[in-house]
Design a protein around this motif. Structure first.
Motif: not given
Ligand code: SF4
Length: 411
Positions: A280, A308-309
């Motif tokens: 994240a 988050g990413c």
């Molecule tokens: S979107 Fe990115 S930050 Fe969120 S759980 Fe999946 S890998 Fe982790």
């Protein structure tokens, strides 16, 4: 290619239909959400304020206590000004039921455990019959008639069903059948069993609830466990979350449960968010909370994602109408999985609100035409690859940790 999301279908048990004011309950009517005010009913303005807040949160029918003459007088003023139908909650005093009917309520709730004299029950049912007002037989595990408690050797599903049936017989004797029934208990397996048994012996509409479910979050879980189990079996025509919380939380929970099961049309934002992990780029919990607050009062029937990413976010939330994923101190906005814009991290929530309003007004296709998506796609690809270079495919450093663990054990 994205797969279509299946439309859920839970065969619904067939029930008769009644009307609580303008709201149809039972038959093929949508499952309705109920809640109860916690103000003194004699406080007309305070109670109406709460009723309006409940209606805005998705409540279809509201119950107010009618425990004293001042409450009945309050109801006479509340009913004509309420945006949703009012049910008077009656315990012990059958005369309060008659007073509430006089006040013009759209429904009554009687507890057979504490109005036991057949003459009193029949007097109320006759008056309700003449006025065409429905009554809920509200059996409550905590206030079961002691004779039934004794006969069944304690609080059992059969005892609760028998209590409802006894009350129904009194109603039938005076030719009254605008009935809705509940057999609530605070014990979830008991409540589920009681409703299953009840639904096997009557086709009157059923009102579901886990009584005294308690404060959040445990109360939400208990109520959901009981109510959702039954709804998935096709049992239940109207529901209430009995939470030790602001009743607006009850209405929101009821509405969200029905929307998430596909049993009511989406009215508000369905906010989804990743649980966060070592990859994240932002405090996902904080951004998701701010997004939740920003959309709380907006009636936008959209699914919106906070991720988050940018490495996994847009892909994992590709079914969402709109979403944002963090990367390199920037927010990457995406519509149906396609990157559309890049904004500074501090503007992520504002950008979500702006794009959500745009999609609601103009639709997804127009949103994708709104900007040149190639720029956003290029920027997202750049940040994604920068993050992959920096963190590798193993952002949680699992492989490194495993090496360390082996060294510790072997050494
Ligand atoms: S979107 Fe990115 S930050 Fe969120 S759980 Fe999946 S890998 Fe982790």
């Amino acid at each position: 290619m994205t797969q279509p999301v299946p439309t859920p279908h839970y065969p619904r048990r067939s029930t008769r239909q009644i009307h609580v004011g303008k709201v149809a309950v039972g038959g093929d009517a949508p499952i309705s959400v109920q809640s109860m005010t916690i103000t003194k009913t004699a406080d007309v303005e305070g109670t109406l304020q709460q009723i309006y807040a409940l209606a805005a949160a998705g409540c279809d029918i509201v119950r107010c206590t009618c425990n004293e003459i001042e409450a009945a007088e309050g109801l006479a003023q509340i009913v004509p000004r309420s945006p949703i139908p009012i049910i008077a909650d009656i315990h012990h005093q059958y005369k309060m039921a008659l007073a509430a009917l006089e006040a013009g309520v759209h429904g009554l709730r009687l507890n057979p455990g504490n109005i036991r004299k057949p003459d009193h029950i029949k007097a109320v049912a006759s008056e309700a019959r003449d006025r065409g007002v429905p009554i809920r037989i509200g059996v409550n595990g905590g206030s079961l008639d002691p004779s039934l408690y004794e006969k069944h050797g304690g609080l059992t599903a059969d005892a609760m069903v028998e209590s409802a049936q006894m009350e129904m017989r009194y109603f039938e004797e005076v030719g009254f059948d605008l009935i809705k029934i509940s057999v609530k208990a605070s014990n979830v397996p008991l409540m589920v069993e009681a409703y299953r048994k009840l639904s096997a012996v009557t086709d009157h509409p059923l009102h579901l609830g886990v009584t005294e479910a308690g404060p959040l979050p445990g109360g939400l879980l208990k109520a959901t466990a009981g109510i959702a189990t039954l709804l998935l079996e096709g049992i239940g025509d109207t529901i209430r979350y009995s939470l030790t919380a602001d009743p607006v939380e009850e209405a929101r929970a009821g509405r969200q449960l029905l929307e998430s099961l596909g049993l009511r049309e989406r009215k508000n934002v369905d906010l989804i968010a990743c649980p966060s992990c070592g990859r994240a780029e932002i405090d996902v919990i904080d951004v998701a909370k701010r997004a939740q607050d920003a959309f709380a009062d907006k009636q936008l029937p959209l699914q919106i994602a906070v991720m988050g990413c940018v490495v996994n976010g847009p892909g994992e939330a590709r079914e969402a109408d709109l979403g944002i994923a963090a990367g390199n101190k920037r927010g990457h906005l995406f519509v149906k999985g396609r990157n559309v814009a890049v904004v500074p991290e501090s503007e992520m929530v504002d950008a979500l609100v702006d794009w959500a309003n745009y999609i609601h007004e103009h639709g997804v296709d127009a949103a994708l035409q709104r900007v040149d998506t190639t720029i956003a796609e290029r920027e997202a690809a750049r940040d994604r690859s920068a993050l992959l270079d920096e963190q590798g495919a193993d952002a949680n450093r699992s492989s490194e940790k495993i090496v360390e663990i082996r060294k510790t054990v072997d050494g």
